[in-house]
Scaffold this motif. Structure first.
Motif: not given
Length: 172
Positions: A52, A71, A74-76, A86-87, A149
């Motif tokens: 991402p 990042w 978090s990334c989603s 989800r990261y 994200c």
């Protein structure tokens, strides 16, 4: 395994794979001389779009292939409105030519379960994403663009982009 599970797993693996592609021990693009995490990923024969947008740094031990990507948080995002990826703020694993293994920090929601993507492998023009007992293959042209994200592949329009699955396999 349902198509939704496969799509979710593949996207999740894509993101992990992209983050893991750093061939240098580096902070990842903090200066103009250092390649970005996306460029490093391409050096391992993966498309940049499995990661991402928004990677702030990465580290790679070239002798072992151990990597981490970062990042700011978090990334989603969702795909097709019902699949979620989800990261965590840090993802890690091992990278080698055409393969990401022992991945951690990336998960995909299938139905009501969050599953960890643990491996991504490029085989020809396909990427195979594994969650352990099940895997799904997708054509590489699904991953030329990086998701963002919060909104995935559709940050301006309306509908989420569909990802074309090639094959699905389950281990017993």
């Amino acid at each position: 395994m349902s198509l939704s599970l496969i799509l979710t797993l593949s996207l999740l693996l894509l993101l992990l794979f992209s983050a893991a592609a750093s061939p240098l021990a580096s902070s990842g693009g903090d200066d103009d001389d250092s390649p970005s995490a996306y460029e490093v990923l391409q050096g391992y024969n993966f498309p940049a779009g499995i990661l991402p947008k928004g990677v702030t740094g990465y580290e790679l031990d070239r002798s072992t292939g151990r990597f981490s990507a970062y990042w700011g948080g978090s990334c989603s995002f969702s795909l097709q409105g019902s699949y979620q990826l989800r990261y965590k703020s840090t993802i890690s694993g091992y990278i080698s030519q055409n393969k990401l293994t022992s991945l951690s920090g990336v998960s995909v929601k299938v139905l009501f379960l969050w599953l960890n993507i643990v491996e991504v492998e490029r085989v020809g023009d396909e990427l195979e994403f594994s969650v352990g007992l099940a895997s799904a293959s997708f054509t590489i042209d699904n991953f030329y663009e990086s998701p963002q994200c919060g909104c995935g592949f559709d940050c301006v329009g309306g509908g989420a982009r569909k990802i074309r699955m090639k094959t699905l396999a389950a281990s017993i």
